[in-house]
Write an enzyme that holds these catalytic residues in place. Sequence first.
Site, PDB file in Angstrom:
ATOM      1  N   HIS A 222       0.830  -1.219   0.000  1.00  0.00           N
ATOM      2  CA  HIS A 222       0.000   0.000   0.000  1.00  0.00           C
ATOM      3  C   HIS A 222       0.857   1.259   0.000  1.00  0.00           C
ATOM      4  O   HIS A 222       0.441   2.306   0.484  1.00  0.00           O
ATOM      5  CB  HIS A 222      -0.995  -0.002   1.169  1.00  0.00           C
ATOM      6  CG  HIS A 222      -2.069  -1.042   0.981  1.00  0.00           C
ATOM      7  ND1 HIS A 222      -3.194  -0.815   0.227  1.00  0.00           N
ATOM      8  CD2 HIS A 222      -2.154  -2.322   1.424  1.00  0.00           C
ATOM      9  CE1 HIS A 222      -3.941  -1.904   0.221  1.00  0.00           C
ATOM     10  NE2 HIS A 222      -3.334  -2.839   0.934  1.00  0.00           N
TER      11      HIS A 222
ATOM     12  N   ALA B 259      -5.421 -14.482  -5.492  1.00  0.00           N
ATOM     13  CA  ALA B 259      -4.676 -14.893  -4.297  1.00  0.00           C
ATOM     14  C   ALA B 259      -3.617 -13.874  -3.899  1.00  0.00           C
ATOM     15  O   ALA B 259      -2.762 -14.143  -3.078  1.00  0.00           O
ATOM     16  CB  ALA B 259      -4.031 -16.261  -4.533  1.00  0.00           C
TER      17      ALA B 259
ATOM     18  N   SER C 234      -2.505 -12.016 -10.602  1.00  0.00           N
ATOM     19  CA  SER C 234      -2.946 -12.662 -11.839  1.00  0.00           C
ATOM     20  C   SER C 234      -3.465 -11.593 -12.796  1.00  0.00           C
ATOM     21  O   SER C 234      -3.279 -11.693 -14.013  1.00  0.00           O
ATOM     22  CB  SER C 234      -4.039 -13.681 -11.529  1.00  0.00           C
ATOM     23  OG  SER C 234      -5.062 -13.069 -10.769  1.00  0.00           O
TER      24      SER C 234
ATOM     25  N   GLU D   9      -6.868  -0.950 -15.861  1.00  0.00           N
ATOM     26  CA  GLU D   9      -7.375  -1.441 -14.578  1.00  0.00           C
ATOM     27  C   GLU D   9      -8.087  -0.320 -13.813  1.00  0.00           C
ATOM     28  O   GLU D   9      -9.154  -0.523 -13.244  1.00  0.00           O
ATOM     29  CB  GLU D   9      -6.213  -2.024 -13.761  1.00  0.00           C
ATOM     30  CG  GLU D   9      -6.680  -2.624 -12.469  1.00  0.00           C
ATOM     31  CD  GLU D   9      -5.839  -3.790 -11.992  1.00  0.00           C
ATOM     32  OE1 GLU D   9      -5.033  -4.332 -12.767  1.00  0.00           O
ATOM     33  OE2 GLU D   9      -5.994  -4.157 -10.825  1.00  0.00           O
TER      34      GLU D   9
ATOM     35  N   ASP E  44       2.446  -3.755  -9.790  1.00  0.00           N
ATOM     36  CA  ASP E  44       2.248  -5.105 -10.326  1.00  0.00           C
ATOM     37  C   ASP E  44       2.617  -5.182 -11.810  1.00  0.00           C
ATOM     38  O   ASP E  44       3.310  -6.097 -12.250  1.00  0.00           O
ATOM     39  CB  ASP E  44       0.788  -5.537 -10.139  1.00  0.00           C
ATOM     40  CG  ASP E  44       0.358  -5.468  -8.689  1.00  0.00           C
ATOM     41  OD1 ASP E  44       1.242  -5.405  -7.822  1.00  0.00           O
ATOM     42  OD2 ASP E  44      -0.859  -5.466  -8.427  1.00  0.00           O
TER      43      ASP E  44
ATOM     44  N   TYR F  69     -10.013  -1.967  -0.793  1.00  0.00           N
ATOM     45  CA  TYR F  69      -8.821  -1.382  -1.419  1.00  0.00           C
ATOM     46  C   TYR F  69      -9.044   0.088  -1.807  1.00  0.00           C
ATOM     47  O   TYR F  69      -8.261   0.970  -1.447  1.00  0.00           O
ATOM     48  CB  TYR F  69      -8.429  -2.206  -2.654  1.00  0.00           C
ATOM     49  CG  TYR F  69      -7.145  -1.739  -3.295  1.00  0.00           C
ATOM     50  CD1 TYR F  69      -5.923  -2.259  -2.906  1.00  0.00           C
ATOM     51  CD2 TYR F  69      -7.157  -0.762  -4.287  1.00  0.00           C
ATOM     52  CE1 TYR F  69      -4.737  -1.814  -3.488  1.00  0.00           C
ATOM     53  CE2 TYR F  69      -5.993  -0.320  -4.870  1.00  0.00           C
ATOM     54  CZ  TYR F  69      -4.789  -0.858  -4.474  1.00  0.00           C
ATOM     55  OH  TYR F  69      -3.619  -0.417  -5.039  1.00  0.00           O
TER      56      TYR F  69
HETATM   57  C1  GLA Z   1      -2.677  -4.501  -5.122  1.00  0.00           C
HETATM   58  C2  GLA Z   1      -2.460  -3.394  -6.148  1.00  0.00           C
HETATM   59  C3  GLA Z   1      -1.031  -2.848  -6.061  1.00  0.00           C
HETATM   60  C4  GLA Z   1      -0.675  -2.471  -4.632  1.00  0.00           C
HETATM   61  C5  GLA Z   1      -1.037  -3.591  -3.659  1.00  0.00           C
HETATM   62  C6  GLA Z   1      -0.850  -3.190  -2.226  1.00  0.00           C
HETATM   63  O1  GLA Z   1      -1.901  -5.600  -5.425  1.00  0.00           O
HETATM   64  O2  GLA Z   1      -2.686  -3.896  -7.439  1.00  0.00           O
HETATM   65  O3  GLA Z   1      -0.888  -1.756  -6.935  1.00  0.00           O
HETATM   66  O4  GLA Z   1      -1.300  -1.264  -4.269  1.00  0.00           O
HETATM   67  O5  GLA Z   1      -2.357  -4.036  -3.829  1.00  0.00           O
HETATM   68  O6  GLA Z   1       0.481  -2.939  -1.963  1.00  0.00           O
END
Ligand code: GLA
Length: 387
Positions: free
Chosen positions: A33, A121, A125, A158, A170, A220
């Site tokens: 985060h 998970a 993915s 996204e 990611d 989130y």
């Molecule tokens: C998800 C989001 C990432 C990041 C994490 C938390 O995986 O896709 O961008 O914010 O949560 O660290």
Amino acid sequence: MRNSITLLEERFGPGKEAITARAPGRVNLIGEHTDYNGGYVLPFAIDRQTVVTIRLRTDHIIRIYAAAFDETFEASLPLVSPPSTGTWSDYLIGILLEIEKHANLPVGFNGVIAGDVPLGAGLSSSASLEVALTLSLSHLYNIKLEDLELIKLCQRAENRFVGTQSGIMDQFVSLLARDKSALLLNTTSLKHRYIPLELRDVALLVVDSGVRRSLVSSGYNDRRHECQEALHLLQELMPERGIHSLSDLSIDDLRQAESALPNTLMMRAQHVIEENERVLKAAAALEREDFITVGKLLFASHASLRDLFQVSTRELDFLVAWAGEHGALGARLVGGGFGGATLHLVPQDLAAKYTQNITIAYQEAFGLNATTIEVRPSPGAKELESR
Ligand code: GLA
């Protein structure tokens, strides 16, 4: 895993050149985060990938089969922004809508999506799907995208279409990871460097709680708004500081703002600032191959995600507490939280027994099956095969 070209031909018949792109899932070693707060992250790509194989058609139809869901999505180009449905095809549509801004797609395609990244998970993915799709489509349609453009295109798909306000970590690591390395990324400057992550005497295990979550419906986006709110209040309080993100602040700054910030927002900001420090300490420890220190930082990160950022669950807390009592060097929840998986750093010679015992303990505590996979820092996407 079945060869994806065979799968393509089984579903849609034979044809000419097919493009295959692979993109890995990821584990974030530490720095959770922080990526939407201008902070540091230290992820690595795992040896699990999403594989996309596509081939041009001669009409305007697109048909793409997702093996994991045994479903085919069908539409015709150009896509006129359809409503999102909360399913896997949102990623595809999101990416196509972004790609259509770069180029006009003259004909459609047939495609298959396969792979072995566990879904939902916390192993990204979704980013691996976005990156594999974008790589294959940009190749198929001859669209030139620089690495950073591709990463940002995936993130926009996204954010805008799927509806998760995710950060950039990611997609970044899925594309740019290197073998046997973690990637230290400053999410403000987007400068990154590789930190060796050779697992000689230690193993990294991902223990999936089996509790699925969807980032869109989980808290989130709430956390993201809270961080934004904290930032606005702090900016108003310290206009002379020119603060751009929570990561521009120190813990001392935060203490001075204590009376002006609601307690919840203080907690969120404190997590971000301290997590950044932990990432830098972990990177330094990795460079010394000091896994003991890395492990302690993982436990500290989990405690902060549980108590200050409040994104853990009973199941994740159980798995991490069990780790502390059974010889792990460190453990923490990985990814956004609210379910998903935990990462465990354990001595290599303990790994097999550890996996067995944690499964039993988890089953006894929750009646749920925890699946464990051992992960190895692996290369990022970019391999393209055409045939
Ligand atoms: C998800 C989001 C990432 C990041 C994490 C938390 O995986 O896709 O961008 O914010 O949560 O660290």
